[in-house]
Design a protein around this motif. Sequence first.
Motif: not given
Ligand SMILES: Cc1cc2nc3c(=O)[nH]c(=O)nc-3n(C[C@H](O)[C@H](O)[C@H](O)COP(=O)(O)OP(=O)(O)OC[C@H]3O[C@@H](n4cnc5c(N)ncnc54)[C@H](O)[C@@H]3O)c2cc1C
Length: 474
Positions: A85-87, A89, A104, A145, A150, A160, A211, A428
Amino acid sequence: MSSYHLTQLDGGIVELDASTIDSFAASLRGELITTDAAHYDWARTLWNAMIDKRPGLIVRCAVPADVRAAIDFARHNNLLISVRGGGHNIAGNAVCEGGLMIDLAPMRWVRVDPTAATAWVGAGALLGDVDQETLAHGLVVPLGINSTTGIAGLTLGGGFGWLSRRFGLAIDHLLSADVVGTDGRLLRASEQDNPDLFWALRGGGGNFGIVTAFEFSLQPVLPEVVAGLIVYPLSQARDVLQQYGDFAAEAPDNLSVWGVMRKAPPLPFLPETVHGTEVLILALCYSGNLDDAEAFIDPLRRLGTPLGEHVGRQPFVDWQSAFDPLLTPGARNYWKSHNLASLPDALIDTLIEFCQKLPSDQTEIFIAQMGGATNRLAVDATAYPHRENQFIINVHGRWNSVKDDERCINWCRQLFDALVPHAMGGVYVNFMTADEQYRVGAAYGANHQRLANLKQKYDPDNLLRMNQNIPPVG
Ligand SMILES: Cc1cc2nc3c(=O)[nH]c(=O)nc-3n(C[C@H](O)[C@H](O)[C@H](O)COP(=O)(O)OP(=O)(O)OC[C@H]3O[C@@H](n4cnc5c(N)ncnc54)[C@H](O)[C@@H]3O)c2cc1C
């Protein structure tokens, strides 16, 4: 290339000829990136620089049909897949070694209906994209925050941030989602359509389908909040954190105060002599009636003698990116997290002890205040089960050089271990690292069994296994 070698689900390698790859690429509205493409390294790179995996192919999906094509291609060839998604994790499961990475990011759009107070959000959108569009109408989804996170991964784990005590988690505002199932069918998930899938998506991570779009209900907010930082020296941290624990228990829902222990960044409102020294920062956001803010916030200045502060009115959309400069991509990151019910003295002493030996200038320990509306749903209302925690503590190791990996990771693990006696046992899911698969049960608690049964229904072959995996159970 005349042929391509791709990793399969069972770890084997399949050889595909160029015409197979070409016809897959031709079926897409988006782009297929091969390992010899000039932008291959850019496309495989995630936020956490510790992740360095090389997928065999990267499909940059522009539309849901591309996601369906990718799933069909993966199933047909029995390929290992990952979903990005946003990369952001920390675990780095968005990229896989040798398989098919389904990216995505091009699906980065937001559509707000201000009359209905709803928003549709593409799975490639970042939090800042959502805030920008919704806050323009005085409406909001409670998100995290850091504006470059993503929406997809955050929402699928719970989500949260500063407004969660007032409005609940991001998933508590999810109305529906469009999902490409692991059989390639397009599914709608809502309270009316596939309600079991809808339940699982709200916290179950990326285990149940891909999704392509999220529909959220929006809440009204004022354009401005009172927000900022109050900084105390580490020498006062014991007193301040003890009082903070009491303060947090009584705080109104529209006030969130997080504790951050780290070396002071060169903030302009702090004397230069403080820069680089260990401090406790109270980061706060009050989203209620602005005229009432001071009465609630002022006691936080009297928990000790602050070194400095920067608190005032500002647009909420600005506060939502205030921490971006400390969370830029490209650093090496290792996290360990616990749920907490309270802040006992022994926990505070442990935090202070470890803060005195921080392994890097960028490493921090943050204590996010939960409670409020996040606690007002039943444990089984959504897949996310942590409806009783008052705080989430995250040990955020962050540094730049590979040579510091072992030292910094060890510090994180040692602090995590020392905190175990004071923690609730849950975690979490979005804060779990790649080596924490053993904690998936702790991430889902009483909901784990139901999720395992739903995994059997929606992904019986465990095609979606690059995640904090819930193996299917029939
Ligand atoms: C700097 C930073 C700050 C953060 N702050 C917060 C915060 O304030 N609150 C909070 O709740 N969390 C926070 N997080 C944690 C964040 O919620 C997770 O890292 C989250 O997974 C990021 O989503 P992403 O789409 O960017 O990640 P990605 O690395 O792209 O995706 C994570 C995982 O989600 C799954 N996935 C992604 N997109 C899809 C899709 N469309 N359908 C099905 N599966 C999918 C995959 O399994 C993937 O490996 C933070 C993370 C970072 C790095």
